[in-house]
Write a protein that holds these residues in place. Structure first.
Motif, PDB file in Angstrom:
ATOM      1  N   GLN A  68     -45.660 -33.625 -53.688  1.00 46.09           N
ATOM      2  CA  GLN A  68     -44.353 -34.277 -53.787  1.00 46.09           C
ATOM      3  C   GLN A  68     -43.248 -33.406 -53.185  1.00 46.09           C
ATOM      4  O   GLN A  68     -42.443 -33.861 -52.362  1.00 46.09           O
ATOM      5  CB  GLN A  68     -44.042 -34.576 -55.249  1.00 46.09           C
TER       6      GLN A  68
ATOM      7  N   MET B   5     -41.369 -33.779 -49.304  1.00 47.71           N
ATOM      8  CA  MET B   5     -39.911 -33.900 -49.245  1.00 47.71           C
ATOM      9  C   MET B   5     -39.311 -32.842 -48.327  1.00 47.71           C
ATOM     10  O   MET B   5     -38.464 -33.131 -47.473  1.00 47.71           O
ATOM     11  CB  MET B   5     -39.324 -33.780 -50.653  1.00 47.71           C
TER      12      MET B   5
ATOM     13  N   LEU C 210     -35.838 -39.903 -45.491  1.00 48.62           N
ATOM     14  CA  LEU C 210     -36.010 -39.539 -46.897  1.00 48.62           C
ATOM     15  C   LEU C 210     -35.909 -40.771 -47.798  1.00 48.62           C
ATOM     16  O   LEU C 210     -36.646 -40.890 -48.782  1.00 48.62           O
ATOM     17  CB  LEU C 210     -34.971 -38.495 -47.307  1.00 48.62           C
ATOM     18  N   ALA C 211     -35.002 -41.681 -47.453  1.00 51.82           N
ATOM     19  CA  ALA C 211     -34.870 -42.908 -48.241  1.00 51.82           C
ATOM     20  C   ALA C 211     -36.150 -43.737 -48.160  1.00 51.82           C
ATOM     21  O   ALA C 211     -36.627 -44.273 -49.164  1.00 51.82           O
ATOM     22  CB  ALA C 211     -33.677 -43.714 -47.745  1.00 51.82           C
TER      23      ALA C 211
ATOM     24  N   SER D 274     -39.165 -42.612 -47.507  1.00 59.26           N
ATOM     25  CA  SER D 274     -40.233 -41.911 -48.224  1.00 59.26           C
ATOM     26  C   SER D 274     -40.120 -42.157 -49.720  1.00 59.26           C
ATOM     27  O   SER D 274     -41.140 -42.292 -50.420  1.00 59.26           O
ATOM     28  CB  SER D 274     -40.185 -40.408 -47.916  1.00 59.26           C
ATOM     29  N   THR D 275     -38.886 -42.220 -50.231  1.00 58.96           N
ATOM     30  CA  THR D 275     -38.685 -42.519 -51.649  1.00 58.96           C
ATOM     31  C   THR D 275     -39.141 -43.943 -51.970  1.00 58.96           C
ATOM     32  O   THR D 275     -39.777 -44.191 -53.002  1.00 58.96           O
ATOM     33  CB  THR D 275     -37.206 -42.356 -52.027  1.00 58.96           C
TER      34      THR D 275
ATOM     35  N   GLY E 153     -42.788 -44.068 -51.997  1.00 59.19           N
ATOM     36  CA  GLY E 153     -43.310 -43.268 -53.093  1.00 59.19           C
ATOM     37  C   GLY E 153     -43.127 -43.893 -54.459  1.00 59.19           C
ATOM     38  O   GLY E 153     -43.833 -43.529 -55.410  1.00 59.19           O
ATOM     39  N   PHE E 154     -42.189 -44.846 -54.605  1.00 62.43           N
ATOM     40  CA  PHE E 154     -41.897 -45.426 -55.917  1.00 62.43           C
ATOM     41  C   PHE E 154     -42.238 -46.908 -56.026  1.00 62.43           C
ATOM     42  O   PHE E 154     -42.754 -47.355 -57.047  1.00 62.43           O
ATOM     43  CB  PHE E 154     -40.408 -45.241 -56.260  1.00 62.43           C
TER      44      PHE E 154
ATOM     45  N   SER F 215     -48.825 -43.725 -54.507  1.00 58.62           N
ATOM     46  CA  SER F 215     -47.995 -44.428 -55.484  1.00 58.62           C
ATOM     47  C   SER F 215     -48.763 -45.572 -56.143  1.00 58.62           C
ATOM     48  O   SER F 215     -48.652 -45.802 -57.355  1.00 58.62           O
ATOM     49  CB  SER F 215     -46.735 -44.973 -54.808  1.00 58.62           C
TER      50      SER F 215
ATOM     51  N   TYR G  89     -29.362 -36.523 -62.295  1.00 52.52           N
ATOM     52  CA  TYR G  89     -29.491 -36.492 -60.839  1.00 52.52           C
ATOM     53  C   TYR G  89     -28.191 -36.196 -60.093  1.00 52.52           C
ATOM     54  O   TYR G  89     -28.236 -35.767 -58.937  1.00 52.52           O
ATOM     55  CB  TYR G  89     -30.062 -37.827 -60.329  1.00 52.52           C
TER      56      TYR G  89
ATOM     57  N   PRO H 208     -34.717 -45.109 -59.694  1.00 52.88           N
ATOM     58  CA  PRO H 208     -34.174 -45.457 -58.376  1.00 52.88           C
ATOM     59  C   PRO H 208     -33.005 -46.432 -58.460  1.00 52.88           C
ATOM     60  O   PRO H 208     -32.033 -46.312 -57.707  1.00 52.88           O
ATOM     61  CB  PRO H 208     -35.375 -46.080 -57.645  1.00 52.88           C
TER      62      PRO H 208
END
Length: 436
Positions: free
Chosen positions: A57, A61, A74-75, A77-78, A81-82, A141, A268, A386
């Motif tokens: 993880q 990143m 990155l967005a 990948s998130t 990933g979720f 995921s 966060y 998220p």
């Protein structure tokens, strides 16, 4: 739906009727004489596997950040990933109620390991397309969506009901410790070798985790072993119907979802607040993260050693109220070290809420429905965080993080007030007080 007895394959759980709250945890220690050995092996395997997953993880990143320097990457990948975990969790929950849960965990873990190994070999061969990483993240995921509800539902099969809160506290401490250790190890391996080495480590940890899990006897639920089950989608519909007719379980899940959504701001957005208000030095951002993680670690240890209040609902309600107090306090903090103390206390308060909520569900829900219920929990966990970032992230660019922290805390007070005022909340508090 009254509790249905199932031979001796399942842990006795609290007797629950439609809309009823859980009785006091059953002490079924004698029915599971090897529970300490089985639990130790199971948690050891999960710890090793989790460590490898967290290395991947962090490494992914950092790799995407360094190689692309793109926020859009990155967005995405998130998202990869979720989102699959959120979608698959409900189906994974149904599977966890229909097949042997140990076999399901092993299959999911094995699929993740094979996917990671394939990605490592492709990257060794020179392939570096982003879609390969996105695809691997999506499969990992998906595996998590299958594995997570199965693990949560499996634990009550090997742990006596009266020991669940302590064991869940230990598990929470382990996860918090991994949050401290994994970034350092991932950074060391990634900096000295490459991301491919991290992938190989993950494959090895998955193999070790699977090997240890094979040593733990986990029987198939009696109704599943006998083939006494409805169609797949009938089971899925029955899971939704169960939530609709069980106010207490619905109350716990609803509170869990809203609190997770609102806790995003404190957990966060605090690095952004530290950078804007107290300075951009890396050590300050590090202290902020470490304070929260150490708090969570000690909170889990406290639950594991103390065992928590007998009144589970009081712990859930009280910790939610503490979340609100600390969120407001952090928003009003003007001294950096005082702020870090509040971050530590916030982390300390997480296990009494999250671990106790999971334990209450494990104690309340019948074994043959736990997979589906924890599938819903998986959706809540995968979507709430998220979604919270989608809401609070853009607001942080228009307003100060301090103001968002205060608003989040005030909303937390409102949420807990409404929760305890609801009929299901009042019944839960009364029932818990009687057994506390």
């Amino acid at each position: 739906m009254s509790h249905t007895p199932y031979e001796n394959t399942d842990a006795p759980t609290a007797d629950v009727s439609d809309g009823a709250e859980p009785d006091a945890p059953v002490d079924d220690t004698l029915a599971k004489p090897r529970w300490r050995r089985d639990t130790a092996i199971f948690l050891s395997g999960q710890t090793v596997s989790l460590f490898g997953s967290m290395l991947v993880q962090y490494a992914v990143m950092w790799h995407l950040t360094i190689e692309t320097k793109s926020g859009a990457v990155l967005a995405l990948s998130t998202l990869f990933g979720f989102l699959p975990q959120a979608v698959v969790s409900i189906f994974g929950g149904v599977w966890a109620d229909r097949v042997n849960r140990k076999a399901l965990v092993i299959a999911a873990d094995g699929t993740i390991a094979v996917t990671t190994l394939a990605l490592a070999l492709l990257m060794l061969g020179g392939a570096d397309d982003l879609w390969l990483i996105y695809g691997a993240l999506a499969i990992r995921s998906t595996g998590a969506g299958i594995q997570t509800p199965a693990v949560a539902a499996l634990l009550p099969q090997i742990v006596p009901t009266s020991k669940l809160l302590r064991v869940n506290g230990i598990n929470q401490s382990i996860q918090s410790a991994m949050m401290l250790l994994a970034p350092a190890v991932a950074a060391a391996v990634y900096a000295s070798t490459s991301i491919v080495s991290v992938f190989f480590i993950d494959v090895v940890t998955a193999v070790v985790g699977i090997g240890l899990l094979l040593l733990v006897p986990v029987p198939t639920l009696a109704h599943a072993a006998a083939g006494e089950r409805a169609g797949y989608f009938d089971d899925l519909v029955e899971g939704f119907r169960y939530l609709g007719t069980h106010p207490f379980v619905r109350w716990v899940l609803g509170l869990y979802a809203v609190v997770f959504l609102l806790i995003v701001a404190p957990s966060y957005l605090t690095p952004l607040m530290v950078a804007r208000t107290f300075g951009e030095e890396v050590w300050k951002l590090t202290v902020n993260e470490v304070a929260f993680s150490v708090g969570m670690l000690l909170g889990g240890v406290l639950l594991a050693t103390w065992g928590g209040l007998k009144n589970r609902i009081a712990m859930i309600v009280g910790s939610t109220f503490v979340f609100g107090v600390l969120s407001v306090a952090m928003g009003l903090s003007t001294n950096m070290w005082v702020f870090f103390v509040f971050m530590f206390l916030l982390g300390l308060s997480v296990p009494p809420f999250s671990t106790t909520s999971m334990t209450v569900l494990q104690e309340t829900v019948e074994p043959e429905r736990q997979g589906r219920v924890f599938g819903f929990v998986g959706i809540v966990m995968a979507v709430s965080m998220p979604l919270g970032m989608v809401v609070f992230g853009p607001l942080a660019d228009r307003f100060t993080v301090e103001s968002l922290l205060v608003v989040s805390g005030i909303l937390m007070f409102l949420v807990i007030t409404v929760a305890v005022a609801l009929p299901s909340g009042r019944r839960a508090i009364r029932a818990a007080a009687q057994h506390g």
